[in-house]
Enzyme design. Structure first.
Site, PDB file in Angstrom:
ATOM      1  N   ILE A   1      -2.802 -43.670 -17.289  1.00 58.00           N
ATOM      2  CA  ILE A   1      -3.493 -42.401 -17.028  1.00 58.00           C
ATOM      3  C   ILE A   1      -4.085 -42.404 -15.618  1.00 58.00           C
ATOM      4  CG2 ILE A   1      -5.499 -41.013 -17.699  1.00 58.00           C
ATOM      5  CD1 ILE A   1      -4.963 -41.910 -20.637  1.00 58.00           C
TER       6      ILE A   1
ATOM      7  N   ASN B   1     -12.132 -44.559 -15.251  1.00 53.21           N
ATOM      8  CA  ASN B   1     -10.975 -44.521 -16.148  1.00 53.21           C
ATOM      9  C   ASN B   1     -10.619 -45.887 -16.727  1.00 53.21           C
ATOM     10  OD1 ASN B   1      -8.090 -43.550 -16.998  1.00 53.21           O
ATOM     11  ND2 ASN B   1      -7.738 -45.245 -15.565  1.00 53.21           N
ATOM     12  N   ALA B   2     -10.984 -46.976 -16.028  1.00 50.87           N
ATOM     13  CA  ALA B   2     -10.557 -48.310 -16.489  1.00 50.87           C
ATOM     14  C   ALA B   2     -11.059 -48.569 -17.906  1.00 50.87           C
ATOM     15  CB  ALA B   2     -11.086 -49.383 -15.547  1.00 50.87           C
ATOM     16  N   GLY B   3     -10.210 -49.129 -18.730  1.00 54.51           N
ATOM     17  CA  GLY B   3     -10.644 -49.435 -20.091  1.00 54.51           C
ATOM     18  C   GLY B   3      -9.679 -50.386 -20.760  1.00 54.51           C
TER      19      GLY B   3
ATOM     20  N   ASP C   1      -8.606 -54.765 -30.530  1.00 56.53           N
ATOM     21  CA  ASP C   1      -8.763 -54.225 -31.883  1.00 56.53           C
ATOM     22  C   ASP C   1      -8.811 -55.292 -32.969  1.00 56.53           C
ATOM     23  OD1 ASP C   1      -8.481 -51.844 -30.551  1.00 56.53           O
ATOM     24  OD2 ASP C   1      -6.549 -51.309 -31.434  1.00 56.53           O
TER      25      ASP C   1
ATOM     26  N   TYR D   1     -14.387 -50.345 -29.535  1.00 55.23           N
ATOM     27  CA  TYR D   1     -13.858 -49.275 -28.667  1.00 55.23           C
ATOM     28  C   TYR D   1     -14.511 -47.934 -28.996  1.00 55.23           C
ATOM     29  CZ  TYR D   1     -10.159 -46.543 -26.305  1.00 55.23           C
ATOM     30  OH  TYR D   1      -9.455 -45.691 -25.487  1.00 55.23           O
TER      31      TYR D   1
HETATM   32  P1  NDP Z   1      -3.761 -48.902 -19.376  1.00 57.71           P
HETATM   33  O1  NDP Z   1      -3.951 -50.116 -20.226  1.00 57.71           O
HETATM   34  O2  NDP Z   1      -2.390 -48.375 -19.168  1.00 57.71           O
HETATM   35  O3  NDP Z   1      -4.424 -49.162 -17.925  1.00 57.71           O
HETATM   36  C1  NDP Z   1      -5.746 -49.621 -17.860  1.00 57.71           C
HETATM   37  C2  NDP Z   1      -6.201 -49.700 -16.422  1.00 57.71           C
HETATM   38  O4  NDP Z   1      -7.542 -50.187 -16.407  1.00 57.71           O
HETATM   39  C3  NDP Z   1      -5.379 -50.686 -15.602  1.00 57.71           C
HETATM   40  O5  NDP Z   1      -5.235 -50.197 -14.284  1.00 57.71           O
HETATM   41  C4  NDP Z   1      -6.230 -51.933 -15.598  1.00 57.71           C
HETATM   42  O6  NDP Z   1      -6.035 -52.778 -14.473  1.00 57.71           O
HETATM   43  C5  NDP Z   1      -7.629 -51.331 -15.557  1.00 57.71           C
HETATM   44  N1  NDP Z   1      -8.626 -52.273 -16.056  1.00 57.71           N
HETATM   45  C6  NDP Z   1      -8.710 -52.833 -17.291  1.00 57.71           C
HETATM   46  N2  NDP Z   1      -9.759 -53.668 -17.350  1.00 57.71           N
HETATM   47  C7  NDP Z   1     -10.353 -53.652 -16.133  1.00 57.71           C
HETATM   48  C8  NDP Z   1     -11.468 -54.319 -15.560  1.00 57.71           C
HETATM   49  N3  NDP Z   1     -12.214 -55.189 -16.248  1.00 57.71           N
HETATM   50  N4  NDP Z   1     -11.771 -54.061 -14.260  1.00 57.71           N
HETATM   51  C9  NDP Z   1     -11.038 -53.192 -13.547  1.00 57.71           C
HETATM   52  N5  NDP Z   1      -9.974 -52.517 -14.030  1.00 57.71           N
HETATM   53  C10 NDP Z   1      -9.634 -52.753 -15.301  1.00 57.71           C
HETATM   54  O7  NDP Z   1      -4.724 -47.803 -19.986  1.00 57.71           O
HETATM   55  P2  NDP Z   1      -4.502 -46.226 -20.180  1.00 57.71           P
HETATM   56  O8  NDP Z   1      -3.968 -45.641 -18.938  1.00 57.71           O
HETATM   57  O9  NDP Z   1      -3.806 -46.008 -21.457  1.00 57.71           O
HETATM   58  O10 NDP Z   1      -6.015 -45.761 -20.408  1.00 57.71           O
HETATM   59  C11 NDP Z   1      -6.845 -45.312 -19.346  1.00 57.71           C
HETATM   60  C12 NDP Z   1      -8.179 -44.882 -19.932  1.00 57.71           C
HETATM   61  O11 NDP Z   1      -7.955 -43.842 -20.893  1.00 57.71           O
HETATM   62  C13 NDP Z   1      -8.905 -45.998 -20.678  1.00 57.71           C
HETATM   63  O12 NDP Z   1     -10.285 -45.868 -20.477  1.00 57.71           O
HETATM   64  C14 NDP Z   1      -8.568 -45.714 -22.131  1.00 57.71           C
HETATM   65  O13 NDP Z   1      -9.521 -46.218 -23.005  1.00 57.71           O
HETATM   66  C15 NDP Z   1      -8.541 -44.193 -22.123  1.00 57.71           C
HETATM   67  N6  NDP Z   1      -7.778 -43.630 -23.208  1.00 57.71           N
HETATM   68  C16 NDP Z   1      -6.434 -43.899 -23.336  1.00 57.71           C
HETATM   69  C17 NDP Z   1      -5.715 -43.331 -24.369  1.00 57.71           C
HETATM   70  C18 NDP Z   1      -4.268 -43.568 -24.540  1.00 57.71           C
HETATM   71  O14 NDP Z   1      -3.727 -43.073 -25.548  1.00 57.71           O
HETATM   72  N7  NDP Z   1      -3.580 -44.244 -23.645  1.00 57.71           N
HETATM   73  C19 NDP Z   1      -6.361 -42.464 -25.362  1.00 57.71           C
HETATM   74  C20 NDP Z   1      -7.762 -42.231 -25.124  1.00 57.71           C
HETATM   75  C21 NDP Z   1      -8.425 -42.801 -24.080  1.00 57.71           C
HETATM   76  P3  NDP Z   1      -4.753 -53.772 -14.403  1.00 57.71           P
HETATM   77  O15 NDP Z   1      -3.565 -52.886 -14.121  1.00 57.71           O
HETATM   78  O16 NDP Z   1      -5.037 -54.685 -13.268  1.00 57.71           O
HETATM   79  O17 NDP Z   1      -4.655 -54.450 -15.718  1.00 57.71           O
END
Ligand code: NDP
Length: 242
Positions: free
Chosen positions: A16, A84-86, A90, A149
């Site tokens: 995202i 956005n990072a997450g 689970d 979460y």
């Molecule tokens: P992805 O797992 O595809 O990407 C997650 C991103 O967050 C990556 O760029 C990752 O970095 C970065 N990240 C994770 N941990 C850290 C950290 N400790 N410090 C810095 N960066 C970090 O996730 P999505 O794109 O699916 O999700 C994006 C957001 O949307 C999240 O907050 C998620 O909870 C939320 N969301 C997603 C849904 C979905 O269906 N996909 C539904 C609802 C909410 P790296 O690439 O280096 O690992």
């Protein structure tokens, strides 16, 4: 007036966040995308898009402080922050270990404090700021196997409303987006039968695309969106009408 505005997108190199980074860049924003560990994805993203990437852990306050200082040196003061990072870790509560509880709370919710804290004073001084926090449908509705979460994401929605009240008189808006299930690595890790069950519950009949969420962010960060604050936009294909 997107031109010249500096935007940080955390987790902006994949999923995202990647779509948000690209959509903001295409609209004329000066984007900094951040990531944590996936060097390969970040390198490919940086090469394809020309968007500068910064590596640090959003759950660590001092790393956020020094990384944002570097971004300011490179691009200028931060006008827009997209938290956005997450991550997900689970399991049902009776099997969950404290590390997975803390990791999700600190990465998904603690990061909002860390990142907002390091940009907010400058936004208030300059009387302009746009903050968008990415929550989740599972923070609104809860989800089996996701107490960590759901708690973190639910916390984001409260955090957003409280900070929106603090920023309102200073031109700093704070909003949230609650995505439904979106086709990214995070969702692709769900077992296929579970995924099919999820899709069957989405009225529009498909997973969301990352761009479906990015479009909401673009709307919220506009200079013209100054009257929109403290709100949560659900983008979930009609799965949960909140
Ligand atoms: P992805 O797992 O595809 O990407 C997650 C991103 O967050 C990556 O760029 C990752 O970095 C970065 N990240 C994770 N941990 C850290 C950290 N400790 N410090 C810095 N960066 C970090 O996730 P999505 O794109 O699916 O999700 C994006 C957001 O949307 C999240 O907050 C998620 O909870 C939320 N969301 C997603 C849904 C979905 O269906 N996909 C539904 C609802 C909410 P790296 O690439 O280096 O690992």
């Amino acid at each position: 007036m997107a031109q010249g505005r500096v935007a940080i997108v955390t987790g902006g190199t994949r999923g995202i966040g990647q779509a948000i980074s690209i959509m903001l860049r295409d609209a004329g924003y000066n984007v900094a995308a951040t990531y944590h560990g996936n060097e390969e994805a970040a390198r490919a993203f940086g090469k394809d898009t020309g968007i500068p990437c910064y590596k640090f852990d959003v759950s660590d306050f001092s790393q956020c402080e020094s990384a944002v200082a570097t971004i300011i040196e490179d691009l200028g003061p931060v006008d827009i922050l997209v938290n956005n990072a997450g991550i997900t870790r689970d399991s049902t509560l009776h099997k969950m270990n404290p590390y997975d509880w803390k990791a999700v709370i600190e990465t998904d919710l603690g990061s909002c404090f860390n990142m907002c804290r390091v940009v907010i004073e400058s936004m208030r001084e300059r009387e302009f700021g746009r903050i968008v926090n990415i929550g989740s449908i599972n923070g609104q509705a809860g989800q089996y196997g996701q107490v960590n979460y759901a708690a973190a994401k639910s916390g984001i929605h409260g955090f957003t409303k409280a900070l929106a009240q603090e920023g309102a008189s200073k031109g700093v808006t704070v909003n949230a987006i609650a995505p439904g299930y979106v086709d990214t690595d995070m969702v692709r890790s769900v077992p296929e039968p579970v995924l099919q069950k999820i899709i069957s519950r989405i009225p529009v009949g498909r997973l969301g695309k990352a761009e479906d969420i990015a479009r909401g962010v673009l709307f919220m960060v506009a200079d013209e969106a100054g009257f929109l604050t403290g709100s949560t936009l659900s983008i979930n294909g009609g799965q949960h009408m909140y």
